[in-house]
Design an enzyme around this catalytic site. Structure first.
Site, PDB file in Angstrom:
ATOM      1  N   ARG A 170       0.567  -1.189   0.143  1.00  0.00           N
ATOM      2  CA  ARG A 170       0.045  -0.009   0.051  1.00  0.00           C
ATOM      3  C   ARG A 170       0.976   1.145  -0.186  1.00  0.00           C
ATOM      4  O   ARG A 170       0.534   2.279  -0.954  1.00  0.00           O
ATOM      5  CB  ARG A 170      -0.900  -0.008   1.059  1.00  0.00           C
ATOM      6  CG  ARG A 170      -1.923  -0.958   1.179  1.00  0.00           C
ATOM      7  CD  ARG A 170      -2.683  -1.010   2.464  1.00  0.00           C
ATOM      8  NE  ARG A 170      -3.777  -2.009   2.676  1.00  0.00           N
ATOM      9  CZ  ARG A 170      -3.613  -3.298   2.993  1.00  0.00           C
ATOM     10  NH1 ARG A 170      -2.295  -3.428   3.578  1.00  0.00           N
ATOM     11  NH2 ARG A 170      -4.638  -4.148   3.198  1.00  0.00           N
ATOM     12  N   ILE A 171       1.842   1.216   0.914  1.00  0.00           N
ATOM     13  CA  ILE A 171       2.713   2.525   0.857  1.00  0.00           C
ATOM     14  C   ILE A 171       3.630   2.690  -0.085  1.00  0.00           C
ATOM     15  O   ILE A 171       3.860   3.660  -0.625  1.00  0.00           O
ATOM     16  CB  ILE A 171       3.379   2.622   2.514  1.00  0.00           C
ATOM     17  CG1 ILE A 171       2.379   2.635   3.498  1.00  0.00           C
ATOM     18  CG2 ILE A 171       4.312   3.722   2.457  1.00  0.00           C
ATOM     19  CD1 ILE A 171       2.872   2.454   4.874  1.00  0.00           C
ATOM     20  N   ASP A 190       9.974  -6.135  -5.606  1.00  0.00           N
ATOM     21  CA  ASP A 190       9.293  -6.611  -4.603  1.00  0.00           C
ATOM     22  C   ASP A 190       8.606  -8.122  -5.408  1.00  0.00           C
ATOM     23  O   ASP A 190       7.849  -8.290  -6.391  1.00  0.00           O
ATOM     24  CB  ASP A 190       7.686  -5.994  -4.479  1.00  0.00           C
ATOM     25  CG  ASP A 190       6.788  -6.618  -3.332  1.00  0.00           C
ATOM     26  OD1 ASP A 190       7.043  -7.769  -3.065  1.00  0.00           O
ATOM     27  OD2 ASP A 190       6.232  -5.804  -2.441  1.00  0.00           O
ATOM     28  N   ALA A 251      10.106   2.630   7.313  1.00  0.00           N
ATOM     29  CA  ALA A 251       9.283   1.338   7.248  1.00  0.00           C
ATOM     30  C   ALA A 251       9.840   0.515   8.823  1.00  0.00           C
ATOM     31  O   ALA A 251       8.975   0.647   9.540  1.00  0.00           O
ATOM     32  CB  ALA A 251       9.903   0.234   6.135  1.00  0.00           C
ATOM     33  N   ARG A 252      10.759  -0.259   8.815  1.00  0.00           N
ATOM     34  CA  ARG A 252      11.239  -0.846   9.844  1.00  0.00           C
ATOM     35  C   ARG A 252      12.912  -0.650  10.178  1.00  0.00           C
ATOM     36  O   ARG A 252      13.513  -0.839   9.479  1.00  0.00           O
ATOM     37  CB  ARG A 252      11.230  -2.236   9.969  1.00  0.00           C
ATOM     38  CG  ARG A 252       9.461  -2.607   9.954  1.00  0.00           C
ATOM     39  CD  ARG A 252       9.097  -2.484  11.559  1.00  0.00           C
ATOM     40  NE  ARG A 252       7.505  -2.776  11.822  1.00  0.00           N
ATOM     41  CZ  ARG A 252       6.922  -1.707  11.484  1.00  0.00           C
ATOM     42  NH1 ARG A 252       6.997  -0.305  11.181  1.00  0.00           N
ATOM     43  NH2 ARG A 252       5.434  -2.061  11.786  1.00  0.00           N
ATOM     44  N   ASP A 276      13.627   7.556   9.686  1.00  0.00           N
ATOM     45  CA  ASP A 276      12.434   7.718  10.523  1.00  0.00           C
ATOM     46  C   ASP A 276      12.339   6.325  11.648  1.00  0.00           C
ATOM     47  O   ASP A 276      11.775   6.457  12.676  1.00  0.00           O
ATOM     48  CB  ASP A 276      11.156   7.626   9.799  1.00  0.00           C
ATOM     49  CG  ASP A 276       9.813   7.980  10.895  1.00  0.00           C
ATOM     50  OD1 ASP A 276      10.111   8.930  11.856  1.00  0.00           O
ATOM     51  OD2 ASP A 276       8.851   7.010  10.854  1.00  0.00           O
ATOM     52  N   GLU A 281      14.065   1.156  19.010  1.00  0.00           N
ATOM     53  CA  GLU A 281      13.247   2.376  18.362  1.00  0.00           C
ATOM     54  C   GLU A 281      13.894   3.699  18.653  1.00  0.00           C
ATOM     55  O   GLU A 281      13.872   4.638  17.727  1.00  0.00           O
ATOM     56  CB  GLU A 281      11.878   2.268  19.098  1.00  0.00           C
ATOM     57  CG  GLU A 281      11.147   3.299  18.614  1.00  0.00           C
ATOM     58  CD  GLU A 281       9.644   3.371  18.889  1.00  0.00           C
ATOM     59  OE1 GLU A 281       8.642   3.546  18.219  1.00  0.00           O
ATOM     60  OE2 GLU A 281       9.360   2.914  20.259  1.00  0.00           O
ATOM     61  N   HIS A 303      10.563   8.249  14.790  1.00  0.00           N
ATOM     62  CA  HIS A 303       9.461   7.064  14.273  1.00  0.00           C
ATOM     63  C   HIS A 303       8.076   7.768  14.318  1.00  0.00           C
ATOM     64  O   HIS A 303       7.069   7.425  14.992  1.00  0.00           O
ATOM     65  CB  HIS A 303       9.691   6.104  15.145  1.00  0.00           C
ATOM     66  CG  HIS A 303       8.706   4.835  14.666  1.00  0.00           C
ATOM     67  ND1 HIS A 303       8.609   3.680  15.273  1.00  0.00           N
ATOM     68  CD2 HIS A 303       8.007   4.778  13.476  1.00  0.00           C
ATOM     69  CE1 HIS A 303       7.818   2.935  14.682  1.00  0.00           C
ATOM     70  NE2 HIS A 303       7.569   3.449  13.607  1.00  0.00           N
TER      71      HIS A 303
END
Length: 344
Positions: A170-171, A190, A251-252, A276, A281, A303
């Site tokens: 989606r993103i 992907d 993302a992660r 981000d 974290e 984040h």
């Protein structure tokens, strides 16, 4: 008859001025109603206690657990007990939802997979354009007392450059539409998406990550965290990026190796990075991130790519609606059901 009990382990929206305020749970009480007992995770000295006896005590006897940053562990599920019906993640990612453990226990897990597509695509674009236009060195130079149009170097014309998108969910697709408008060419990698889909978004699919890295002037990551993608951008992968290119990760955090990234920046193999997300974290908790944060060609945020007034409101409402559906037994076809990862 005992009221159903729902534990929100660590809801960020419940904390104001460093203090937990249960009165802020207005949306949740509206949707779940007076027949449901709301519990909240233990909070002390400005932060939630995500593990330990206090959390286990709060989880005991709960029908539904709602997690945010808290990890779903055997300890947490054992504490909740045999009456637990489901676990809901207040967010998009599922790594801390622990789908494999939930499947082993026969428990359904849910998330809210699309509540912040607009926000993350916008934030990604902001990080990318800040890098391309050298906004941070310009800002720092000017507020430091020097007017210099060349501070940070001379940028390139983006419509002659190539954007590379890793992960086309989606993103990733929203980023192709928004950020891709600035670039002359958009590449996508992907392995789980058909090649023709990329062309519907004005992009070209490539077969390998290596091919995308070698051709892209700016690479942005939008893949989930899994055993396959953990450390995806390690030192070897970063060395294959096009010289002078940029990396953006909203993302992660564990997709990128901090030591490899620092070396790539220090040696000038890439021109900069916009981040981000980190692992842990808070990057100040891991010294490997310190030289990355200090690098003049890095733009960082805490984040918050997902964050907006509207996204937070949507997330809260949709999570409460998921919980209400679970309590009512209306689980057929619920959006957000998370499946366990397939073996191999």
């Amino acid at each position: 008859m005992t009221r159903p009990q729902v534990l929100y382990t660590d809801p960020a929206w419940l904390v104001e001025g460093g203090c937990l305020d249960p009165a802020l749970a207005t949306v949740e009480r509206e949707i779940l109603g007076p027949g449901v007992e709301l519990r909240f995770g233990p909070h002390q000295e400005g932060r939630y206690q995500l593990t330990g006896p206090a959390m286990s005590e709060r989880a005991a006897g709960c029908d539904v657990l709602v997690v945010y940053r808290a990890q779903v562990t055997e300890e947490l599920l054992d504490a909740a007990g045999p009456g637990l019906r489901a676990v809901v993640r207040q967010g998009v990612g599922v790594d801390n939802l622990n789908p494999a453990l939930l499947a082993e226990r026969g428990l359904p897990g849910y998330n809210v997979p699309d509540y912040c597509v607009d926000e993350v695509a916008t934030h990604t674009s902001a990080l990318a354009l800040a890098l391309e236009r050298r906004l941070v060195p310009q800002h720092q130079t000017l507020v430091g007392g020097t007017f210099d149009i060349y501070a940070g170097g001379v940028p390139h014309r983006t419509n002659r450059r190539t954007l590379g998108i890793v992960g086309f969910g989606r993103i990733g697709r929203a980023v192709a539409r928004r950020l891709g408008a600035f670039y002359g060419r958009v590449l996508v990698h992907d392995p789980y998406v058909g090649r023709d889909l990329a062309e519907g978004y004005g992009a070209l699919a490539v077969d390998s990550l290596e091919e995308l890295l070698a051709q892209s002037d700016l690479v942005t990551l939008h893949c989930p965290l899994s055993p396959e993608t953990d450390g995806l951008l390690d030192e070897a992968a970063l060395s294959r990026m096009k010289p002078g290119s940029y990396l953006v990760n909203a993302a992660r955090g564990r997709l990128v190796d901090p030591e490899g990234l620092h070396r790539a920046l220090r040696e000038g193999r890439i021109a900069g990075a916009g981040l981000d997300v980190f692992a842990p974290e808070n990057p100040h908790q891991d010294p490997r991130w310190h030289p990355v944060l200090a690098h003049p060609s890095v733009v960082v945020t805490s984040h918050r790519a997902f964050l907006s007034v509207e996204a937070e409101a949507s997330s809260r409402r949709r999570v409460a609606e998921l919980v209400r559906a679970v309590l009512d037994g209306r689980t057929d076809g619920l959006v957000g059901r998370v499946e366990a990862p397939k073996a191999g």
